[in-house]
Design a protein around this motif. Structure first.
Motif, mmCIF file in Angstrom:
data_model
loop_
_atom_site.group_PDB
_atom_site.id
_atom_site.type_symbol
_atom_site.label_atom_id
_atom_site.label_comp_id
_atom_site.label_asym_id
_atom_site.label_seq_id
_atom_site.Cartn_x
_atom_site.Cartn_y
_atom_site.Cartn_z
ATOM 1 N N THR A 110 93.038 52.228 53.834
ATOM 2 C CA THR A 110 91.922 53.096 54.229
ATOM 3 C C THR A 110 90.585 52.392 54.072
ATOM 4 O O THR A 110 89.539 53.030 54.146
ATOM 5 C CB THR A 110 91.924 54.404 53.405
ATOM 6 O OG1 THR A 110 91.905 54.087 52.008
ATOM 7 C CG2 THR A 110 93.139 55.241 53.726
ATOM 8 N N GLN A 162 87.104 55.278 59.463
ATOM 9 C CA GLN A 162 86.372 56.412 58.908
ATOM 10 C C GLN A 162 85.140 55.896 58.181
ATOM 11 O O GLN A 162 84.956 54.688 58.003
ATOM 12 C CB GLN A 162 87.260 57.165 57.905
ATOM 13 C CG GLN A 162 87.657 56.312 56.713
ATOM 14 C CD GLN A 162 88.570 57.024 55.731
ATOM 15 O OE1 GLN A 162 88.081 57.737 54.857
ATOM 16 N NE2 GLN A 162 89.877 56.850 55.895
ATOM 17 N N VAL A 221 83.884 56.334 54.383
ATOM 18 C CA VAL A 221 84.299 56.809 53.073
ATOM 19 C C VAL A 221 83.087 57.435 52.398
ATOM 20 O O VAL A 221 82.041 56.790 52.251
ATOM 21 C CB VAL A 221 84.862 55.653 52.225
ATOM 22 C CG1 VAL A 221 85.185 56.127 50.815
ATOM 23 C CG2 VAL A 221 86.101 55.053 52.893
ATOM 24 N N LEU A 222 83.203 58.698 51.998
ATOM 25 C CA LEU A 222 82.117 59.440 51.365
ATOM 26 C C LEU A 222 82.459 59.657 49.902
ATOM 27 O O LEU A 222 83.482 60.258 49.577
ATOM 28 C CB LEU A 222 81.906 60.780 52.071
ATOM 29 C CG LEU A 222 80.969 61.801 51.406
ATOM 30 C CD1 LEU A 222 79.566 61.223 51.233
ATOM 31 C CD2 LEU A 222 80.926 63.083 52.221
ATOM 32 N N ALA A 223 81.625 59.154 49.006
ATOM 33 C CA ALA A 223 81.833 59.305 47.572
ATOM 34 C C ALA A 223 80.597 59.911 46.934
ATOM 35 O O ALA A 223 79.475 59.731 47.425
ATOM 36 C CB ALA A 223 82.149 57.959 46.923
ATOM 37 N N THR A 224 80.802 60.627 45.837
ATOM 38 C CA THR A 224 79.715 61.216 45.063
ATOM 39 C C THR A 224 79.721 60.601 43.679
ATOM 40 O O THR A 224 80.757 60.573 43.006
ATOM 41 C CB THR A 224 79.875 62.742 44.956
ATOM 42 O OG1 THR A 224 79.973 63.301 46.270
ATOM 43 C CG2 THR A 224 78.682 63.356 44.251
ATOM 44 N N ALA A 234 84.647 62.341 41.683
ATOM 45 C CA ALA A 234 85.892 62.815 42.285
ATOM 46 C C ALA A 234 86.399 61.731 43.224
ATOM 47 O O ALA A 234 85.721 60.718 43.458
ATOM 48 C CB ALA A 234 85.673 64.129 43.043
ATOM 49 N N ASP A 235 87.585 61.936 43.772
ATOM 50 C CA ASP A 235 88.112 60.980 44.737
ATOM 51 C C ASP A 235 87.251 60.977 45.996
ATOM 52 O O ASP A 235 86.737 62.023 46.410
ATOM 53 C CB ASP A 235 89.544 61.342 45.121
ATOM 54 C CG ASP A 235 90.528 61.135 43.975
ATOM 55 O OD1 ASP A 235 90.222 60.320 43.079
ATOM 56 O OD2 ASP A 235 91.595 61.788 43.976
ATOM 57 N N PRO A 236 87.076 59.805 46.617
ATOM 58 C CA PRO A 236 86.310 59.751 47.869
ATOM 59 C C PRO A 236 86.949 60.624 48.949
ATOM 60 O O PRO A 236 88.156 60.872 48.938
ATOM 61 C CB PRO A 236 86.363 58.268 48.253
ATOM 62 C CG PRO A 236 86.717 57.550 47.011
ATOM 63 C CD PRO A 236 87.557 58.473 46.212
ATOM 64 N N GLU A 237 86.109 61.067 49.876
ATOM 65 C CA GLU A 237 86.586 61.885 50.982
ATOM 66 C C GLU A 237 86.358 61.149 52.302
ATOM 67 O O GLU A 237 85.373 60.422 52.454
ATOM 68 C CB GLU A 237 85.835 63.220 51.016
ATOM 69 C CG GLU A 237 86.000 64.060 49.768
ATOM 70 C CD GLU A 237 85.199 65.348 49.842
ATOM 71 O OE1 GLU A 237 84.544 65.574 50.889
ATOM 72 O OE2 GLU A 237 85.204 66.109 48.864
ATOM 73 N N PRO A 238 87.256 61.343 53.265
ATOM 74 C CA PRO A 238 87.038 60.720 54.577
ATOM 75 C C PRO A 238 86.037 61.514 55.407
ATOM 76 O O PRO A 238 86.048 62.749 55.392
ATOM 77 C CB PRO A 238 88.432 60.759 55.213
ATOM 78 C CG PRO A 238 89.100 61.949 54.578
ATOM 79 C CD PRO A 238 88.561 62.027 53.179
ATOM 80 N N PHE A 239 85.173 60.815 56.097
ATOM 81 C CA PHE A 239 84.235 61.427 57.038
ATOM 82 C C PHE A 239 84.463 60.769 58.393
ATOM 83 O O PHE A 239 84.553 59.544 58.482
ATOM 84 C CB PHE A 239 82.803 61.222 56.540
ATOM 85 C CG PHE A 239 81.742 61.731 57.473
ATOM 86 C CD1 PHE A 239 81.788 63.019 57.980
ATOM 87 C CD2 PHE A 239 80.676 60.920 57.831
ATOM 88 C CE1 PHE A 239 80.807 63.488 58.837
ATOM 89 C CE2 PHE A 239 79.686 61.377 58.682
ATOM 90 C CZ PHE A 239 79.755 62.667 59.191
#
Length: 382
Positions: free
Chosen positions: A288, A310, A312-315, A324-329
């Motif tokens: 990914t 994608q 990769v969106l992380a906070t 938290a785990d990164p999220e796909p955008f």
């Protein structure tokens, strides 16, 4: 139009531009060439104000009713470098042709400005990164990271003018060729490089490969050595946060990709883990990942992922670690996503990379996108 036809067209266009640039020599670090002004790409004058996005009287506004509103430009050849100008438009660099084009947020047709001469796009080479001079409002200079037949180098030029070598002799490889550029808040030029497929070079203090380098605007090292951080595999993106901290994406050859917070003298453990290596802020599995561009805004991180198709969106939390785990955008919506730049209004400008020989291009690839990310309402622009 085929990629070869685009290249011929771009080369012909260069002949029409005064001072499109001459040849390169592998010696440096700086060769004086007259930096004559070229086509104006700055803010419009009072007599020719910029059209407002969506204004029905502007060129291209008829296209607003059709097509994808997130797509600003199409039919590009591997757009890689991307910078945003003070007037809100973007300058995008094509890796393979060396063309620079101006892209407009109202989706007006992209405007070709010049061709950077001397670019060798074989393997992973080409015109790889762009940055604006820290005094762009006064000097109008662009900095670019590019490959020649013999090395990778950083050059600078006014739009339409001849490129001046700033840093030369960066090792060039057919693979893992790097190419990140960003100016720090103090005017330091940070340059990200790859290990060129020779992984031990990342730990070799005598080599500029597999490193992040630090120079002044004239190409002189900042400090005793140009090496700012080492132990990196393939740095394709550099970015800053609001406090001026420098970050890098590292597309690893042997493990998960990394998003690293850089420190002077830091070692990030490539090609093998070593005691005392600086830990990554974030790791992304190879399937990914393929990390390329990056942008940081407030607590949010946006990473272009070529293989992951994608962003990769992380906070990040107050300690700088992910909460938290990164999220796909945008997963699988536009294919391979490379460069990510955050605009002052919180929108992301993103380049696709589907015509690079590794993607599956659509008929109108490659593209430049502009889209509000899901965190945009909470995002603090840089």
């Amino acid at each position: 139009m085929t990629r070869g036809a685009r290249a011929l067209l771009a080369a012909g266009a260069c002949l029409l531009l005064a001072g499109c640039g001459g040849g390169y020599t592998p010696a440096g670090p700086f060769r004086e060439v007259q930096e004559a002004p070229g086509p104006q790409v700055g803010p419009p004058s009072d007599t020719t104000p910029a059209p407002a996005p969506g204004d029905p009287s502007t060129p291209g506004s008829e296209q607003e009713e059709a097509g994808d509103p997130n797509v600003l430009a199409t039919d590009l050849a591997v757009p890689t470098g991307l910078v945003l100008l003070p007037d809100g438009t973007g300058i995008v660099a094509e890796r393979e042709t060396g063309r620079l084009l101006q892209v407009f947020p109202d989706r007006s047709p992209a405007r070709e400005l010049m061709v950077v001469a001397g670019v060798d796009a074989t393997g992973d080479g080409g015109l790889l990164g762009l940055a604006l001079s820290p005094t762009f409002a006064e000097d109008g200079l662009f900095y670019a990271y590019l490959s020649t037949a013999t090395d990778n180098r950083v050059v600078r030029f006014p739009m339409g003018g001849a490129p001046n070598p700033v840093v030369t002799g960066i090792p060039r490889g057919e693979t893992r060729n790097g190419g990140g550029l960003v100016f720090g808040v103090d005017g330091t030029l940070y340059v990200g490089t790859g290990d060129t497929g020779n992984a031990p070079l990342a730990q070799d203090p005598a080599s500029l490969a597999g490193k992040v380098l630090a120079y002044d605007v004239f190409g002189q090292p900042v400090g005793a050595s140009a090496v700012y951080s080492s132990g990196l595999s393939n740095v394709q993106g550099l970015c800053l946060d609001a406090e001026g901290a420098v970050y890098a994406t590292d597309d690893s050859a042997t493990g998960p990709d990394e998003f690293d917070a850089l420190i002077p003298g830091g070692d990030y453990g490539s090609p093998v883990a070593i005691p005392g290596a600086n830990p990554a802020v974030l790791t992304v599995p190879a399937e990914t990942g393929g990390l390329a561009g990056c942008a940081v805004s407030g607590s949010f991180v946006f990473l272009g992922a070529l293989d992951g198709r994608q962003v990769v969106l992380a906070t990040l939390g107050p300690d700088g670690a992910p909460v938290a785990d990164p999220e796909p955008f945008l997963p699988d919506e536009y294919g391979r996503l490379r460069t990510v730049v955050l605009a002052p209004d919180g929108a992301l400008w993103i380049t696709t990379s589907n015509t690079d020989g590794l993607g599956t291009p659509a008929e109108d690839d490659d593209k430049v996108l502009r889209i509000q990310p899901p965190a945009s309402e909470q995002t603090s622009p840089l």
